[in-house]
Design a protein around this motif. Structure first.
Motif, PDB file in Angstrom:
ATOM      1  N   PRO A   1       0.785  -1.085  -0.105  1.00 40.12           N
ATOM      2  CA  PRO A   1      -0.131  -0.086   0.009  1.00 40.12           C
ATOM      3  C   PRO A   1       0.657   1.210   0.093  1.00 40.12           C
ATOM      4  N   GLY A   2       0.494   2.045  -0.816  1.00 39.77           N
ATOM      5  CA  GLY A   2       1.157   3.474  -0.952  1.00 39.77           C
ATOM      6  C   GLY A   2       2.315   3.489  -1.865  1.00 39.77           C
ATOM      7  N   PHE A   3       2.588   2.213  -2.508  1.00 41.10           N
ATOM      8  CA  PHE A   3       3.664   2.280  -3.596  1.00 41.10           C
ATOM      9  C   PHE A   3       3.253   3.284  -4.612  1.00 41.10           C
ATOM     10  N   GLU A   4       2.050   3.187  -5.374  1.00 36.14           N
ATOM     11  CA  GLU A   4       1.636   4.018  -6.568  1.00 36.14           C
ATOM     12  C   GLU A   4       1.799   5.522  -6.150  1.00 36.14           C
ATOM     13  N   LYS A   5       1.715   5.880  -5.125  1.00 35.94           N
ATOM     14  CA  LYS A   5       1.971   7.189  -4.805  1.00 35.94           C
ATOM     15  C   LYS A   5       3.321   7.706  -4.635  1.00 35.94           C
ATOM     16  N   LEU A   6       4.493   6.705  -4.854  1.00 34.41           N
ATOM     17  CA  LEU A   6       5.858   7.166  -4.596  1.00 34.41           C
ATOM     18  C   LEU A   6       6.333   7.778  -6.012  1.00 34.41           C
ATOM     19  N   TYR A   7       6.988   8.883  -6.306  1.00 34.25           N
ATOM     20  CA  TYR A   7       7.487   9.324  -7.443  1.00 34.25           C
ATOM     21  C   TYR A   7       9.040  10.003  -7.377  1.00 34.25           C
ATOM     22  N   PRO A   8       9.947  10.049  -8.434  1.00 34.47           N
ATOM     23  CA  PRO A   8      11.081  10.401  -8.126  1.00 34.47           C
ATOM     24  C   PRO A   8      11.197  11.604  -7.947  1.00 34.47           C
ATOM     25  N   GLY A   9      12.338  11.875  -6.875  1.00 31.30           N
ATOM     26  CA  GLY A   9      12.599  13.290  -6.183  1.00 31.30           C
ATOM     27  C   GLY A   9      12.133  13.302  -4.861  1.00 31.30           C
ATOM     28  N   MET A  10      11.240  11.947  -4.355  1.00 28.12           N
ATOM     29  CA  MET A  10      11.029  12.114  -3.067  1.00 28.12           C
ATOM     30  C   MET A  10      12.235  11.623  -2.148  1.00 28.12           C
ATOM     31  N   THR A  11      12.229  11.939  -0.767  1.00 29.53           N
ATOM     32  CA  THR A  11      13.505  11.828   0.019  1.00 29.53           C
ATOM     33  C   THR A  11      13.095  10.579   0.652  1.00 29.53           C
ATOM     34  N   ALA A  12      14.274   9.883   1.242  1.00 24.14           N
ATOM     35  CA  ALA A  12      14.047   8.641   1.707  1.00 24.14           C
ATOM     36  C   ALA A  12      13.140   8.545   3.104  1.00 24.14           C
ATOM     37  N   ALA A  13      12.981   9.922   3.775  1.00 21.52           N
ATOM     38  CA  ALA A  13      12.012   9.784   4.650  1.00 21.52           C
ATOM     39  C   ALA A  13      10.610  10.003   4.169  1.00 21.52           C
ATOM     40  N   GLN A  14      10.255  10.644   2.992  1.00 22.48           N
ATOM     41  CA  GLN A  14       9.361  10.726   2.224  1.00 22.48           C
ATOM     42  C   GLN A  14       8.634   9.357   1.885  1.00 22.48           C
ATOM     43  N   VAL A  15       9.567   8.564   1.470  1.00 21.23           N
ATOM     44  CA  VAL A  15       9.248   7.290   1.044  1.00 21.23           C
ATOM     45  C   VAL A  15       8.802   6.432   1.940  1.00 21.23           C
ATOM     46  N   ALA A  16       9.447   6.426   3.219  1.00 18.42           N
ATOM     47  CA  ALA A  16       9.048   5.597   4.405  1.00 18.42           C
ATOM     48  C   ALA A  16       7.885   6.013   4.695  1.00 18.42           C
ATOM     49  N   ASP A  17       7.587   7.347   4.864  1.00 17.83           N
ATOM     50  CA  ASP A  17       6.194   7.973   5.411  1.00 17.83           C
ATOM     51  C   ASP A  17       5.164   7.229   4.537  1.00 17.83           C
ATOM     52  N   THR A  18       5.354   7.532   3.332  1.00 18.51           N
ATOM     53  CA  THR A  18       4.365   7.134   2.283  1.00 18.51           C
ATOM     54  C   THR A  18       4.090   5.700   2.535  1.00 18.51           C
ATOM     55  N   MET A  19       5.313   4.801   2.563  1.00 19.78           N
ATOM     56  CA  MET A  19       5.038   3.337   2.615  1.00 19.78           C
ATOM     57  C   MET A  19       4.371   2.836   3.937  1.00 19.78           C
ATOM     58  N   GLY A  20       4.684   3.911   5.044  1.00 24.66           N
ATOM     59  CA  GLY A  20       4.118   3.392   6.412  1.00 24.66           C
ATOM     60  C   GLY A  20       5.226   2.362   6.907  1.00 24.66           C
TER      61      GLY A  20
END
Length: 153
Positions: free
Chosen positions: A20-39
């Motif tokens: 869940p959340g993988f489809e919301k990831l996009y290039p340019g996101m920081t590592a913290a944003q990726v972890a936050d989006t993925m939960g």
């Protein structure tokens, strides 16, 4: 009132239950944003000599991070190559998040009434193996050198 099986299946498909959340990831996101989006953070990571790292959230979803910034993402792509009443052969290009010039892997899955078999299948090698296994047989000429005759009724 109980929900129907179809509505439960559709709800799980819509939420992307595997990652869940993988489809919301996009290039340019920081590592913290990726972890936050993925939960959560990645289930496993792989570092490369160029300083980039692949983060795998499961076997079918990964992102490529460089300097703590998301630069690419990948999901497993599956297609059915053959489907018969006796069996099904699926070919999957597994999720791969490596630096440019590195390759991913393919996996084939054969489902039959006798069981399920997984592995890598090279279609060219299989075709060549079949061709080399089939031999052309010529019928030898008749022993007397003439044409064969049919027995009289």
């Amino acid at each position: 009132m109980r929900p129907s099986l179809l509505s439960v299946v559709l709800a799980l498909a819509a939420t992307g239950c595997a990652a869940p959340g993988f489809e919301k990831l996009y290039p340019g996101m920081t590592a913290a944003q990726v972890a936050d989006t993925m939960g959560r953070g990645p289930a496993r990571a792989q570092e490369f000599s160029d300083g980039s790292a692949a983060w795998y959230f499961d076997d079918d979803h990964c992102v490529l991070m460089r300097d703590q910034v998301l630069v690419a993402k990948s999901t497993t792509q599956t297609r059915t190559a053959v489907s018969t009443p006796v069996g099904t052969l699926e070919d999957s290009a597994k999720a791969w998040c490596g630096p440019p010039g590195t390759g991913g892997r393919h996996e084939a899955k054969l489902e039959t009434p006798f069981g399920t078999f997984k592995g890598t299948v090279d279609p060219t090698a299989v075709t060549e193996q079949v061709r080399s296994g089939v031999r052309v047989h010529q019928v030898p000429p008749a022993a007397d050198g003439g044409q064969a005759t049919q027995p009289a009724p």
